[in-house]
Every structure is written in structure tokens, then in C-alpha cells.
Design a protein around this motif. Structure first.
Motif, mmCIF file in Angstrom:
data_model
loop_
_atom_site.group_PDB
_atom_site.id
_atom_site.type_symbol
_atom_site.label_atom_id
_atom_site.label_comp_id
_atom_site.label_asym_id
_atom_site.label_seq_id
_atom_site.Cartn_x
_atom_site.Cartn_y
_atom_site.Cartn_z
ATOM 1 N N LYS A 107 0.694 -1.160 -0.030
ATOM 2 C CA LYS A 107 -0.009 0.105 0.057
ATOM 3 C C LYS A 107 0.766 1.393 -0.210
ATOM 4 O O LYS A 107 0.519 2.437 -0.776
ATOM 5 C CB LYS A 107 -0.990 0.350 1.170
ATOM 6 N N ILE A 108 1.985 1.320 0.904
ATOM 7 C CA ILE A 108 2.858 2.612 0.827
ATOM 8 C C ILE A 108 3.448 2.666 -0.222
ATOM 9 O O ILE A 108 3.707 3.745 -0.905
ATOM 10 C CB ILE A 108 3.726 2.325 2.054
ATOM 11 N N VAL A 109 3.665 1.423 -1.313
ATOM 12 C CA VAL A 109 4.446 1.786 -2.675
ATOM 13 C C VAL A 109 3.621 2.316 -3.456
ATOM 14 O O VAL A 109 3.549 3.151 -4.161
ATOM 15 C CB VAL A 109 5.081 0.303 -3.150
ATOM 16 N N ALA B 277 0.901 9.171 -5.811
ATOM 17 C CA ALA B 277 1.496 10.609 -5.985
ATOM 18 C C ALA B 277 2.226 10.848 -6.970
ATOM 19 O O ALA B 277 2.045 12.231 -7.628
ATOM 20 C CB ALA B 277 2.012 10.977 -4.317
ATOM 21 N N ILE B 278 3.145 10.478 -7.502
ATOM 22 C CA ILE B 278 3.863 10.502 -8.732
ATOM 23 C C ILE B 278 2.849 10.646 -10.027
ATOM 24 O O ILE B 278 3.171 11.691 -10.664
ATOM 25 C CB ILE B 278 4.962 9.342 -8.620
ATOM 26 N N ASN B 279 2.205 9.705 -9.896
ATOM 27 C CA ASN B 279 1.307 9.874 -11.101
ATOM 28 C C ASN B 279 0.303 11.291 -10.914
ATOM 29 O O ASN B 279 0.093 11.827 -11.979
ATOM 30 C CB ASN B 279 0.232 8.529 -11.178
ATOM 31 N N ALA B 280 0.018 11.538 -9.802
ATOM 32 C CA ALA B 280 -0.952 12.747 -9.770
ATOM 33 C C ALA B 280 0.095 13.958 -10.179
ATOM 34 O O ALA B 280 -0.528 14.873 -10.781
ATOM 35 C CB ALA B 280 -1.328 12.921 -8.380
ATOM 36 N N ALA C 203 -5.241 9.413 -15.887
ATOM 37 C CA ALA C 203 -6.352 8.896 -15.182
ATOM 38 C C ALA C 203 -6.570 7.276 -14.996
ATOM 39 O O ALA C 203 -7.120 6.941 -13.903
ATOM 40 C CB ALA C 203 -7.611 9.644 -16.076
ATOM 41 N N GLY C 204 -6.290 6.669 -16.118
ATOM 42 C CA GLY C 204 -6.586 5.392 -15.774
ATOM 43 C C GLY C 204 -5.575 4.742 -14.774
ATOM 44 O O GLY C 204 -5.886 3.852 -14.028
ATOM 45 N N LEU C 205 -4.156 5.161 -14.794
ATOM 46 C CA LEU C 205 -3.499 4.842 -13.966
ATOM 47 C C LEU C 205 -3.834 5.048 -12.652
ATOM 48 O O LEU C 205 -3.798 4.417 -11.313
ATOM 49 C CB LEU C 205 -2.127 5.229 -13.927
#
Length: 191
Positions: A107-109, A115-118, A146-148
Motif C-alpha cells: 500500500k505504501i509503494v 502521488a507521482i502519477n498525480a 487517469a487510468g493509472l
């Protein structure tokens, strides 16, 4: 000293705090915090999923993407804030078991990946300009983001639920290499 040992030592140190024990053993407080965590999750992810589905062209195609994002950002961010605070409190209540959970570590990963994707998503959105804002679907890089986002958050929720039902508990015969990934310290598995 290994990373697993440092995490374990930190979790044991947290566990020595009387507030940690009181929170875990509280008749109502732990349950209220957990319920608040789930309610905040519903609010924040509900808003985020609407934005992601709009970017994919699967929901609210008649509303400009920027208008939708602007209107949903505040409740989404408030939900995320409450979710982070309550998540930290849940960890604080049961630090040793949680820190040695395979699902917690996954979950942490995934949270870091989300967060990186956002961050990348917002960067790509600024670079894309505004000419796509009223189109049914966002440009391909934004749709990928958005899919990720949908995938990462679905997996985060699943891992969050599996933390409570940890089949790979360090107290019961841990299986290598799962035990290493979960952070089990075989000689200190008695907690």
C-alpha cells in the motif's frame, strides 16, 4: 542495520507510547477513527474518480474538465487530508503488526506511485493547454494518467482492507521471500 530492522525498531518505539496502547485498546476511539478513515476515503476517491472518469470520457462529457476539477478539488483535498491523518492514527495504534504487514508495505509503494502519477498528471494537464477542455475525452497522456489513478487507488483500497486480514503474519511461520518483503525479523517475531 537493515531497513527492516530500523522500521521494526521505530514501530516498537511507537508501541511503547501509552497513547498508542490506549488508542488500540479503546472501546470506541479506534473504531471511530477507522470509520472516519473509510468515510474520508469515500469522499476523496469519489471526487477523484469522477474527475478521472471525465478525463477518460466515461462520465459527465458535457461538463468542461477544468470546471469539474475546480468544483471537486476542495472536497477531494479535505477528504485526502482527513484520510492521511486518520491513516497515521491507525498506524500509531498498531505500529508493529502494521509495519510488518506485506499489504501495508505494498500500500505504501502504491501511495507513492499514486502521488507521482498525480504530480505527472497535473504537469501534463498544464502542458496540454485548454483546447481539449470541452472535448469528450482528454488527450491520450491525460487518459493514461487517469487510468493509472483509478488502478492505483483501487489497489490501495484492496491492500488497505487486506491489512486487517494478514495471511502473511510474522507471528505464524512466515514464508520466504514474502517474510523479507513484509519486514519480518525471524528472531524477533514474538511481539
Amino acid at each position: 542495520m537493515s531497513v527492516n530492522q530500523m522500521i521494526y525498531d521505530f514501530a516498537v518505539w511507537l508501541d511503547t507510547h501509552s497513547q498508542s496502547t490506549a488508542l488500540h485498546e479503546s472501546f470506541y476511539m479506534y473504531n471511530w477513527i477507522e470509520s472516519t478513515h473509510v468515510l474520508a476515503l469515500m469522499i476523496s476517491l469519489g471526487m477523484l474518480f469522477l474527475i478521472d472518469l471525465r478525463m477518460l470520457g466515461l462520465a459527465l462529457p458535457d461538463i468542461a474538465a477544468s470546471t469539474l476539477a475546480q468544483r471537486l478539488s476542495l472536497p477531494m483535498l479535505v477528504g485526502f487530508g482527513v484520510m492521511i491523518v486518520t491513516g497515521l492514527m491507525l498506524f500509531y495504534a498498531i505500529p508493529v503488526r502494521t509495519s510488518q504487514s506485506l499489504w501495508f508495505r505494498i500500500k505504501i509503494v502504491l501511495l507513492i506511485a499514486a502521488a507521482i502519477n498525480a504530480w505527472l498528471f497535473h504537469r501534463r494537464m498544464r502542458a496540454a493547454g485548454t483546447d481539449w477542455d470541452t472535448m469528450r475525452k482528454a488527450p491520450r497522456p491525460l487518459r493514461w494518467g487517469a487510468g493509472l489513478s483509478l488502478l492505483f487507488w483501487a489497489l490501495i483500497v484492496i491492500c488497505g482492507r487486506l491489512i486487517a486480514y494478514d495471511w502473511f503474519d510474522c507471528r505464524t511461520s512466515p514464508i520466504e521471500p514474502i517474510a523479507s518483503v513484509a519486514g519480518c525479523l525471524i528472531d524477533q517475531a514474538q511481539f
